[in-house]
Design a protein around this motif. Structure first.
Motif, PDB file in Angstrom:
ATOM      1  N   SER A 169       0.816  -0.959   0.120  1.00  0.00           N
ATOM      2  CA  SER A 169      -0.117   0.036  -0.201  1.00  0.00           C
ATOM      3  C   SER A 169       1.009   1.126  -0.024  1.00  0.00           C
ATOM      4  O   SER A 169       1.907   1.151   0.407  1.00  0.00           O
ATOM      5  CB  SER A 169      -0.834   0.280   0.967  1.00  0.00           C
ATOM      6  N   VAL A 170       0.626   1.732  -0.561  1.00  0.00           N
ATOM      7  CA  VAL A 170       1.090   3.163  -0.401  1.00  0.00           C
ATOM      8  C   VAL A 170       0.008   3.644   0.374  1.00  0.00           C
ATOM      9  O   VAL A 170      -0.253   4.741   0.363  1.00  0.00           O
ATOM     10  CB  VAL A 170       1.043   4.040  -1.575  1.00  0.00           C
ATOM     11  N   ARG A 171      -0.597   2.914   1.032  1.00  0.00           N
ATOM     12  CA  ARG A 171      -1.838   3.023   1.544  1.00  0.00           C
ATOM     13  C   ARG A 171      -1.835   4.015   2.471  1.00  0.00           C
ATOM     14  O   ARG A 171      -1.170   4.237   3.268  1.00  0.00           O
ATOM     15  CB  ARG A 171      -2.503   1.833   1.973  1.00  0.00           C
ATOM     16  N   ARG A 172      -2.949   4.616   2.549  1.00  0.00           N
ATOM     17  CA  ARG A 172      -4.122   4.494   1.816  1.00  0.00           C
ATOM     18  C   ARG A 172      -4.337   5.648   0.902  1.00  0.00           C
ATOM     19  O   ARG A 172      -4.469   6.870   1.528  1.00  0.00           O
ATOM     20  CB  ARG A 172      -5.489   4.541   2.822  1.00  0.00           C
ATOM     21  N   ARG A 173      -4.275   5.508  -0.375  1.00  0.00           N
ATOM     22  CA  ARG A 173      -4.521   6.698  -1.420  1.00  0.00           C
ATOM     23  C   ARG A 173      -5.969   6.750  -1.482  1.00  0.00           C
ATOM     24  O   ARG A 173      -6.684   5.807  -1.107  1.00  0.00           O
ATOM     25  CB  ARG A 173      -3.742   6.163  -2.528  1.00  0.00           C
ATOM     26  N   THR A 208       5.877   2.973   0.957  1.00  0.00           N
ATOM     27  CA  THR A 208       5.747   4.060  -0.118  1.00  0.00           C
ATOM     28  C   THR A 208       6.393   3.931  -1.528  1.00  0.00           C
ATOM     29  O   THR A 208       7.330   3.205  -1.409  1.00  0.00           O
ATOM     30  CB  THR A 208       6.130   5.461   0.612  1.00  0.00           C
ATOM     31  N   TRP A 209       5.907   4.363  -2.317  1.00  0.00           N
ATOM     32  CA  TRP A 209       6.502   4.343  -3.507  1.00  0.00           C
ATOM     33  C   TRP A 209       7.189   5.537  -4.125  1.00  0.00           C
ATOM     34  O   TRP A 209       7.749   5.849  -5.169  1.00  0.00           O
ATOM     35  CB  TRP A 209       5.414   4.234  -4.526  1.00  0.00           C
ATOM     36  N   GLU A 210       7.270   6.761  -3.160  1.00  0.00           N
ATOM     37  CA  GLU A 210       7.908   7.983  -3.488  1.00  0.00           C
ATOM     38  C   GLU A 210       9.147   8.236  -2.750  1.00  0.00           C
ATOM     39  O   GLU A 210       9.407   9.486  -2.538  1.00  0.00           O
ATOM     40  CB  GLU A 210       6.612   8.925  -3.042  1.00  0.00           C
ATOM     41  N   ASP A 267      15.896  -2.395  -1.165  1.00  0.00           N
ATOM     42  CA  ASP A 267      16.221  -2.343  -2.662  1.00  0.00           C
ATOM     43  C   ASP A 267      14.947  -1.593  -3.190  1.00  0.00           C
ATOM     44  O   ASP A 267      13.637  -1.761  -2.692  1.00  0.00           O
ATOM     45  CB  ASP A 267      16.130  -3.957  -3.054  1.00  0.00           C
ATOM     46  N   LYS A 268      15.076  -0.823  -4.330  1.00  0.00           N
ATOM     47  CA  LYS A 268      14.071  -0.214  -4.910  1.00  0.00           C
ATOM     48  C   LYS A 268      12.864  -1.137  -5.311  1.00  0.00           C
ATOM     49  O   LYS A 268      11.690  -0.856  -5.423  1.00  0.00           O
ATOM     50  CB  LYS A 268      14.507   0.723  -5.845  1.00  0.00           C
ATOM     51  N   LYS A 269      13.146  -2.433  -5.773  1.00  0.00           N
ATOM     52  CA  LYS A 269      12.147  -3.073  -6.255  1.00  0.00           C
ATOM     53  C   LYS A 269      11.283  -3.479  -5.149  1.00  0.00           C
ATOM     54  O   LYS A 269      10.066  -3.817  -5.209  1.00  0.00           O
ATOM     55  CB  LYS A 269      12.712  -4.327  -7.041  1.00  0.00           C
ATOM     56  N   ASP A 270      11.862  -3.302  -3.857  1.00  0.00           N
ATOM     57  CA  ASP A 270      10.937  -3.755  -2.597  1.00  0.00           C
ATOM     58  C   ASP A 270       9.617  -3.078  -2.368  1.00  0.00           C
ATOM     59  O   ASP A 270       8.661  -3.267  -1.878  1.00  0.00           O
ATOM     60  CB  ASP A 270      11.810  -3.862  -1.280  1.00  0.00           C
ATOM     61  N   ALA A 271       9.855  -1.830  -3.225  1.00  0.00           N
ATOM     62  CA  ALA A 271       8.655  -1.027  -3.100  1.00  0.00           C
ATOM     63  C   ALA A 271       7.275  -1.739  -3.420  1.00  0.00           C
ATOM     64  O   ALA A 271       6.128  -1.383  -2.934  1.00  0.00           O
ATOM     65  CB  ALA A 271       8.712   0.296  -3.673  1.00  0.00           C
ATOM     66  N   ASN A 272       7.549  -2.659  -4.590  1.00  0.00           N
ATOM     67  CA  ASN A 272       6.445  -3.236  -5.262  1.00  0.00           C
ATOM     68  C   ASN A 272       6.288  -4.666  -4.665  1.00  0.00           C
ATOM     69  O   ASN A 272       5.484  -5.423  -5.280  1.00  0.00           O
ATOM     70  CB  ASN A 272       6.561  -3.137  -6.503  1.00  0.00           C
ATOM     71  N   THR A 273       7.133  -5.157  -3.886  1.00  0.00           N
ATOM     72  CA  THR A 273       7.425  -6.602  -3.656  1.00  0.00           C
ATOM     73  C   THR A 273       7.116  -7.078  -2.117  1.00  0.00           C
ATOM     74  O   THR A 273       6.473  -7.962  -1.862  1.00  0.00           O
ATOM     75  CB  THR A 273       8.461  -7.399  -4.059  1.00  0.00           C
TER      76      THR A 273
END
Length: 347
Positions: free
Chosen positions: A4-8, A144-146, A165-171
């Motif tokens: 989540s970048v929750r909660r958007r 967060t992704w930012e 790691d930057k890929k961890d933002a999505n994993t």
């Protein structure tokens, strides 16, 4: 997904979830979090909360010299982590933007003796000055992704706890994010307690509903430009499957990059149980009334036999399913279970 970048805002969250591979486990993957070793070379124990703690991150290392007391957050997911660990952040982003605070979040805030959180306007992104004014001991940015821009601007304020790691933002799963934050906060034992409590909640709900076991399901979201087949085969098992449901064999025909269902192929949604979400209302490809009055849709066995249910978006349940975290997981089970029970029973 976790991230989540929750909660958007809900619509944005559900739109992003169309391409988020780990939808139901918080963009869950198996990537590990960073190492934790003290400056003097001795390992910082996750269990005893010893300090200093050094955590590897995608931009270097985060050094936390003493147990933090004042914690700031840069996303709602990070706020959920702090609250789940029993901490009231000194400042958080105003993700509700005038909307009511999610029920599970408000419960946690009040349990910690507060009525509301202090927030900053995040319309234009992270407000560095507002965060600095609160003089935090640490800043949580694991959900967060930012972080590309934020990291350099936040580190002069306080140590920033983020992914390795930057890929961890999505994993990373919400459990991994929670554990990373807990290491920096000296609350690893508390994190394990939270994870165990969440697992018990799911197991107890599944045990109370043996009728769920083995039932195939399809979960779909009506986005502005398509009807999205969310429960594709490679989707990580999430709350639906933790409760005993299984993906329909047809799910193997769909992937994160191939997830659109046309109106001419609505029979692709057929399963023992069909769950739909309409986060965009009349701005979706079609409204709930338009889809549910569609002749082909009405001809589906799952619809005719009343094994069809809507997962509401108004109460944030749909976004909490899409972006689970340590705080929302029990509430998701509490609210989703009766919906599933009615759908399985055909009521």
């Amino acid at each position: 997904m976790s991230p989540s970048v929750r909660r958007r805002p809900l619509a944005a969250a559900l739109l992003a979830s169309a391409t988020c591979l780990g939808l139901l486990t918080g963009c869950g993957g198996s990537s590990g979090t960073g190492s934790s070793d003290g400056k003097d070379g001795k390992a910082a124990s996750a269990a005893d909360g010893s300090f200093p703690v050094s955590l590897t991150n995608a931009w270097g290392r985060t050094e936390v010299k003493e147990k933090p007391v004042r914690v700031a957050t840069v996303s709602d997911g990070d706020t959920s982590i702090a609250l789940a660990l029993g901490l009231v952040p000194v400042i958080t982003p105003d993700v509700e933007d005038g909307d009511p605070v999610a029920e599970y979040k408000q419960r946690a805030i009040e349990k910690l003796g507060e009525k509301k959180l202090k927030t900053y306007d995040n319309t234009d992104g992270t407000d560095y000055e507002a965060i600095a004014a609160e003089e935090p001991d640490v800043i949580l940015g694991v959900n967060t992704w930012e972080m590309d821009t934020d990291y350099a601007k936040l580190t002069p304020i306080a140590p920033v706890v983020t992914f390795a790691d930057k890929k961890d933002a999505n994993t990373l799963t919400w459990q991994e994010r929670l554990k990373t934050a807990a290491k920096a906060l000296g609350l690893s034992e508390k994190a394990e307690e939270v994870i165990a409590a969440n697992e018990r909640t799911v197991k107890e709900a599944a045990a109370a509903h043996p009728e769920f076991r083995g039932k195939t399901y399809t979960y779909s979201v009506v986005h502005p430009e398509q009807i999205t087949y969310m429960s594709f085969a490679d989707q990580d098992p999430g709350v639906f499957e933790q409760l005993g449901l299984v993906k329909h064999p047809r799910s193997k025909n769909y992937t994160a990059d191939k997830d659109s269902v046309s109106l001419e192929n609505l029979d692709e949604l057929e399963a023992d149980v069909l769950l739909m979400t309409y986060p965009f209302g009349d701005e979706g490809l079609l409204s709930a009334s338009e889809l549910e009055s569609n002749k082909l849709f009405r001809s589906l066995d799952v619809v005719k036999n009343n094994h069809f249910a809507v997962v509401p978006s108004e109460n944030t349940l749909a976004s909490a399913i899409a972006y689970p975290d340590a705080l929302s997981a029990p509430w998701v089970v509490e609210n989703l279970t009766p919906i599933l029970a009615k759908a399985v029973a055909g009521k």
